[in-house]
Design an enzyme around this catalytic site. Structure first.
Site, PDB file in Angstrom:
ATOM      1  N   SER A 181       0.835  -1.189   0.000  1.00  0.00           N
ATOM      2  CA  SER A 181       0.000   0.000   0.000  1.00  0.00           C
ATOM      3  C   SER A 181       0.877   1.249   0.000  1.00  0.00           C
ATOM      4  CB  SER A 181      -0.958  -0.049   1.200  1.00  0.00           C
ATOM      5  OG  SER A 181      -1.959   0.926   1.097  1.00  0.00           O
ATOM      6  N   GLU A 210      -9.518  -5.455  -3.687  1.00  0.00           N
ATOM      7  CA  GLU A 210      -8.876  -4.400  -2.884  1.00  0.00           C
ATOM      8  C   GLU A 210      -9.920  -3.501  -2.221  1.00  0.00           C
ATOM      9  OE1 GLU A 210      -5.577  -3.833  -2.507  1.00  0.00           O
ATOM     10  OE2 GLU A 210      -4.562  -4.800  -4.191  1.00  0.00           O
ATOM     11  N   HIS A 260      -7.932  -5.537   0.361  1.00  0.00           N
ATOM     12  CA  HIS A 260      -6.666  -4.843   0.573  1.00  0.00           C
ATOM     13  C   HIS A 260      -6.044  -5.285   1.900  1.00  0.00           C
ATOM     14  CE1 HIS A 260      -3.968  -1.472  -0.293  1.00  0.00           C
ATOM     15  NE2 HIS A 260      -4.130  -1.006   0.931  1.00  0.00           N
TER      16      HIS A 260
END
Length: 518
Positions: A183, A304, A398
């Site tokens: 990320s 995600e 995610h």
């Protein structure tokens, strides 16, 4: 006990692995060093105890909705520029491969002390693991007229220099360093790959669910100005440095409460600064200007967006909004009507929230990583994590892959996302692939070429599929080509009418819904 350039540190033996926590790589970034580039720590006499994690960077807590899924331990103290080392064999004779980990958290949250990032399994398998704390939020990524940009990224560069100088004493080889992140950590990795000052400090890289990118400088300035308005001080580093730390964090949380990956809005990010980041990192890498010429491992999770929409019930709200939500997604992604229409045709069973989520995910993550792989065939390895969480609604969201990469699925902090009972064989498969990549640059599947091989992990047996998302990528390519050839659209004289103002109102509506949900 191991000696660093600034003094000796005494670690611990845990399950056959030597662990050193909380080692300072730079001075505390407060007082005269606040909002400034990092400087070396003061040397110390004797052996410094390295048995506990060091202070974490100042950050606001997660909302209650997100805290249900994400761990964020806090260690108080000023010395937040510290790192941790897990090694199977301290001493200069070992010369083991090294993996340096940069945590995620939108550049506003997170730390190296999250239990999911425990490095013992990498050390068990012959890789020295280094995890890093760095400045966050306005302290690390505020943009001011009287201070250098990107101090948090400069912290990471300082940590890499520490690794280059010191890791040999811990059993690592400074000539075999892999830089990895997820990320915001992956966005940082992308910026450092392209940074001329990072040349020679690492030799391959891992980007998990985060592309090389530079934030719009005005977007970052708007965050700083919102904070300044709440604090009733000038938008300068000098004025912000005089504000109590907790007051500053509250103002940051309030200024950023309407922003999210799905909805956009003012946010902190890495910016082009003409120095450490001389140009947009993705553009630099696509054009072959990079500090690392070796292998890249990169990829995404299948869903995600579900971590951004499920907490607080925003997923259901987006589904109810229907066409309004799609219009907001088009505004966020700057795409024409043919793109969501194409997604509908490719995924006729998908609801509005899934279409919106996948549109934004492709725009933010997959297309930039696809471009990077296309620019570096033969040395890029691409994966998709597809195992759905055992927790309702999250899917393959995610950050879910982290417990599998670190093989830490048994810790409660991993189960917050995965639920209890995550498959051990998938963790063994993924962790082994990351170890292989750190050791010799090959995770165990076909490198990127014109057939677009993607390793699918977590959907049945691990397998390589060729071009699984080419249909979506082709839609974006066609949209870009159409926009490039289209004549300019006239702007209404009053500046308030027209599609632009309408879409801005749609995005505001979605943000109000996000706030109510959180």
């Amino acid at each position: 006990m191991v000696r660093t350039p600034y003094g000796a540190v005494r670690g611990r033996r845990e399950d056959g692995v030597a662990v050193f926590r909380g080692i300072p790589y730079a001075a505390p970034p407060f007082g005269p060093h606040r909002f400034r580039p990092p400087v070396p720590p003061d040397p110390w006499d004797g052996a410094r105890d390295a048995g506990a994690f060091g202070p974490t960077a100042p950050q606001p807590p997660y909302s209650e909705a997100f805290a249900e899924y994400l761990a964020d331990p806090v260690v108080p103290g000023d010395g937040c520029l510290n790192l941790n080392v897990w090694t199977p064999q301290p001493g200069p004779a070992a010369r083991l491969p090294v993996l340096v980990w940069l945590h995620g958290g939108a550049l506003t949250r997170g730390s190296s002390g999250v239990p999911v990032y425990d490095g013992r399994t990498f050390a068990r398998d012959g890789v020295v693991l280094v995890s890093v704390n760095y400045r966050l939020g306005v302290e690390g990524y505020g943009l001011f007229p009287d201070a250098p940009a990107n101090p948090g990224l400069r912290d990471q560069l300082a940590a890499l220099r520490w690794v280059h100088e010191s890791i040999g004493a811990f059993g690592g080889d400074p000539g075999r360093v892999t830089l990895a992140g997820q990320s915001a950590g992956a966005i940082s990795v992308g910026a450092l790959i392209a940074a001329p000052q990072a040349q020679g400090l690492f030799h391959r890289a891992v980007l998990q669910s985060g592309p090389p990118e530079a934030a719009d400088r005005d977007k970052v300035r708007r965050m700083v100005r919102r904070m300044a308005a709440r604090l009733k001080v000038p938008a300068t580093a000098e004025a912000f440095a005089a504000v109590d730390r907790e007051v500053l964090l509250r103002a940051q949380a309030e200024a950023g409460r309407l922003s999210s990956p799905i909805l956009g809005g003012p946010a902190f990010g890495i910016v082009v600064d003409g120095d450490l980041v001389p140009r947009d990192p993705l553009q630099a890498l696509v054009e072959g200007d990079a500090a690392v010429g070796a292998e890249l491992l990169m990829g995404w999770t299948r869903d995600e967006y579900r971590l951004w929409l499920v907490p607080g019930g925003l997923l259901e709200r987006v589904d109810r909004l229907g066409a309004v939500a799609l219009a907001g997604a088009m505004a966020r992604c700057r795409c024409g009507h043919e793109v969501p229409r194409g997604y509908r045709a490719l995924h006729p069973e998908a609801g509005t929230a899934e279409i919106v989520g996948q549109l934004v995910t492709d725009h933010l993550l997959r297309i930039p990583l696809h471009r990077l792989a296309e620019a570096r065939p033969g040395s890029s390895y691409v994966y998709e994590f597809a195992w759905p969480s055992l927790r309702p609604g999250l899917g393959a969201c995610h950050a879910l892959e982290l417990g599998f990469v670190f093989d830490t699925g048994e810790v409660p902090e991993s189960a917050k996302l995965s639920g209890w009972g995550a498959p051990r064989e998938l963790a063994e498969e993924m962790h082994s692939a990351w170890v292989r990549f750190a050791v010799d640059g090959d995770p165990g599947w076909q490198a990127w070429d014109t057939s677009h091989p993607v390793r699918i992990l977590g959907d049945g047996e691990p397998r390589t599929v060729h071009g699984p998302r080419d249909g979506e990528f082709d839609l974006w390519a066609a949209d870009a080509a159409a926009r490039a050839s289209a004549p300019p659209v006239p702007v209404p004289e009053d500046g308030a009418a027209g599609r632009g103002a309408e879409l801005r109102s749609v995005v505001r509506l979605l943000r109000r819904g996000a706030v109510r949900g959180h």
